[in-house]
Write an enzyme that holds these catalytic residues in place. Structure first.
Site, PDB file in Angstrom:
ATOM      1  N   SER A 300     104.077  24.062  14.860  1.00 32.29           N
ATOM      2  CA  SER A 300     103.451  22.782  14.588  1.00 32.29           C
ATOM      3  C   SER A 300     104.457  21.637  14.494  1.00 32.29           C
ATOM      4  O   SER A 300     105.044  21.235  15.495  1.00 32.29           O
ATOM      5  CB  SER A 300     102.599  22.902  13.321  1.00 32.29           C
ATOM      6  OG  SER A 300     101.685  21.853  13.231  1.00 32.29           O
ATOM      7  N   ASP A 311     112.932  16.974  25.183  1.00 33.12           N
ATOM      8  CA  ASP A 311     112.501  16.125  26.306  1.00 33.12           C
ATOM      9  C   ASP A 311     113.420  14.935  26.505  1.00 33.12           C
ATOM     10  O   ASP A 311     113.623  14.478  27.637  1.00 33.12           O
ATOM     11  CB  ASP A 311     111.068  15.646  26.074  1.00 33.12           C
ATOM     12  CG  ASP A 311     110.036  16.708  26.412  1.00 33.12           C
ATOM     13  OD1 ASP A 311     110.433  17.829  26.784  1.00 33.12           O
ATOM     14  OD2 ASP A 311     108.820  16.417  26.304  1.00 33.12           O
ATOM     15  N   LYS A 325     101.669  26.197  18.235  1.00 39.00           N
ATOM     16  CA  LYS A 325     100.508  25.545  17.619  1.00 39.00           C
ATOM     17  C   LYS A 325     100.534  24.070  17.974  1.00 39.00           C
ATOM     18  O   LYS A 325     101.331  23.312  17.439  1.00 39.00           O
ATOM     19  CB  LYS A 325     100.512  25.718  16.106  1.00 39.00           C
ATOM     20  CG  LYS A 325      99.296  25.068  15.440  1.00 39.00           C
ATOM     21  CD  LYS A 325      99.341  25.210  13.941  1.00 39.00           C
ATOM     22  CE  LYS A 325      98.114  24.515  13.329  1.00 39.00           C
ATOM     23  NZ  LYS A 325      98.151  23.061  13.539  1.00 39.00           N
TER      24      LYS A 325
END
Length: 440
Positions: A300, A311, A325
């Site tokens: 999460s 990224d 999740k």
């Protein structure tokens, strides 16, 4: 993992843990498969008829409140593994938990194949001290089977007073037979940020994302800068076995190391209400190298941080694939001091990746393994040879001796943690490479 539900065991209740969004109720978007009003009322009347039949004819008297709350919870848990009903005690404990202090075993679990499955034990809690591991299955609680029980019922069985014992029967991969573990319930105070200095590298373990996480990270970095000084080579951010927590804290921790760009987006059913969170200028690490450690217990909010830094190319992600999740739960308070935990959106990394059921794949996959040292007797070197030339440059000798001592110290602090040892090596390697480039 469609059959799972992430829960934390608290003193008075079992609480969902994961990604919690701010509490703002929005008007529901139109359903893609609407049911006519007449049919809806017919079904509601059917519910009332069933309720009356149960009250009148069930073999034992039933409590109206418990029956209705069970029906509500059944409706919500049928939607997905993370939506649930929070009664008065559950709601109170959830609020305490996000502030970083609660009572219980210190274990995050899910449900799989009818059993309770450990996602991760929280650091420095009864569960962690008892040796519970991610992937363990809890099959019995105090000798009673939990197979097929709703997760809330299993949580109820584990409730109890602080300083009382509970026996869990564990099935672990690689073990031939189940075994019992006895834990003592305790009041758990979560220090969500646990910094250490690893010689010339700042090591920061984040155990969960509670209200104090970002402020704790700021203090940790400031203290490590002062202690290490100009020799600081970078930071290792350890998110292993971190089950998640508050969305705003995950965003703040990501923003701490980014100067610009998107951190995460949350996309509800009505995509017009998509929210995008972007970084503000300012990198607490001043562009020093960062390695983020993750494993299958990182879920999460941990995946938001790892995904954002990955990224943007701001950190090297190391370890093993994370939990996966990728949904957002909103806490919706209801009359009577109760609440709904409802899945309201999915979250996406800056590149548009959904992590749901997939997780974050590390840039460098490093399974955990104990560091093995080979005893070769006393270290031999050129200086041990008869007639070796003497080096008149004592400054160089002193520097080499100091560097050798640092390496020995690093081996001591990481001898049981292979992943951390490799992360520290990576930081020092990047720093060394950068110094070579600056000289060329």
């Amino acid at each position: 993992m469609k059959t799972s539900r992430l829960v934390v065991f608290a003193l008075a209740a079992g609480l969902n843990i994961g990604l919690a969004a701010p509490v703002f109720a929005q008007s529901p978007a139109p359903s893609s498969t609407p049911t006519s009003s007449a049919e809806t009322y017919r079904l509601l009347n059917l519910f009332g008829d069933v309720f009356e039949q149960v009250k009148a004819k069930y073999v034992e008297p039933v409590d109206d409140k418990k029956l209705i709350e069970a029906a509500i919870n059944g409706m919500l848990t049928s939607l997905d593994p993370h939506s649930s009903y929070l009664n008065m005690d559950n709601f109170k404990d959830m609020q305490v938990d996000t502030r970083g202090e609660f009572g219980g075993l210190g274990i995050e679990v899910t449900q799989e194949n009818g059993f309770v499955k450990v996602i991760s034990p929280i650091f420095d809690t009864p569960a962690q001290k008892a040796g519970l591991q991610p992937g363990d299955f809890i099959t019995h609680i105090d000798g009673k089977s939990v197979r097929g029980l709703p997760l809330n019922d299993a949580v109820d069985m584990m409730r109890g007073k602080v300083n009382t014992d509970i026996k869990l029967t564990i099935v672990r991969k690689g073990e031939q037979a189940p075994f019992d573990v006895t834990l003592t319930r305790a009041v758990i105070k979560i220090q969500s940020v646990r910094p250490q200095v690893k010689n010339d590298v700042g090591y920061i373990r984040i155990t969960k994302f509670s209200e104090q996480t970002f402020s704790g990270l700021q203090r940790a970095i400031e203290d490590q800068r002062k202690e290490i000084g100009p020799k600081l080579k970078g930071f290792v951010i350890d998110l292993r076995n971190n089950p998640g927590g508050l969305l705003d804290q995950a965003i703040a921790v990501s923003d701490a190391f980014l100067n610009e760009g998107e951190i995460v987006s949350t996309r509800p059913r009505d995509t017009k209400n998509t929210e995008r969170y972007t970084a503000k200028d300012g990198d607490l690490a001043d562009s020093l190298p960062i390695v983020v450690l993750i494993n299958d217990g990182s879920a999460s909010a941990s995946e938001i941080v790892a995904g954002a830094l990955q990224d943007h190319g701001r950190a090297i992600i190391m370890g093993t694939r994370s939990f996966g999740k990728g949904s957002v739960q909103t806490i919706l308070p209801m009359p009577g001091n109760v609440a709904l935990r409802l899945t309201t959106a999915r979250y996406y990394t800056p590149s548009g990746r959904s992590i749901q059921e997939v997780g974050i794949v590390p840039d460098i996959i490093v399974p955990q393994s104990k560091v093995e040292t080979v005893e070769t007797g006393q270290r031999r070197s050129e200086a041990d040879l008869n007639g070796a030339l003497h080096n008149e440059d004592t400054t160089t000798l002193d520097a080499e001796t100091e560097a050798d001592q640092r390496r020995q110290d690093a081996e001591k602090v990481t001898e049981d943690d292979y992943q951390l040892a490799r992360a520290l090596d990576m930081i020092r390697g990047i720093s060394l490479y950068g110094s070579f480039r600056s000289k060329s």
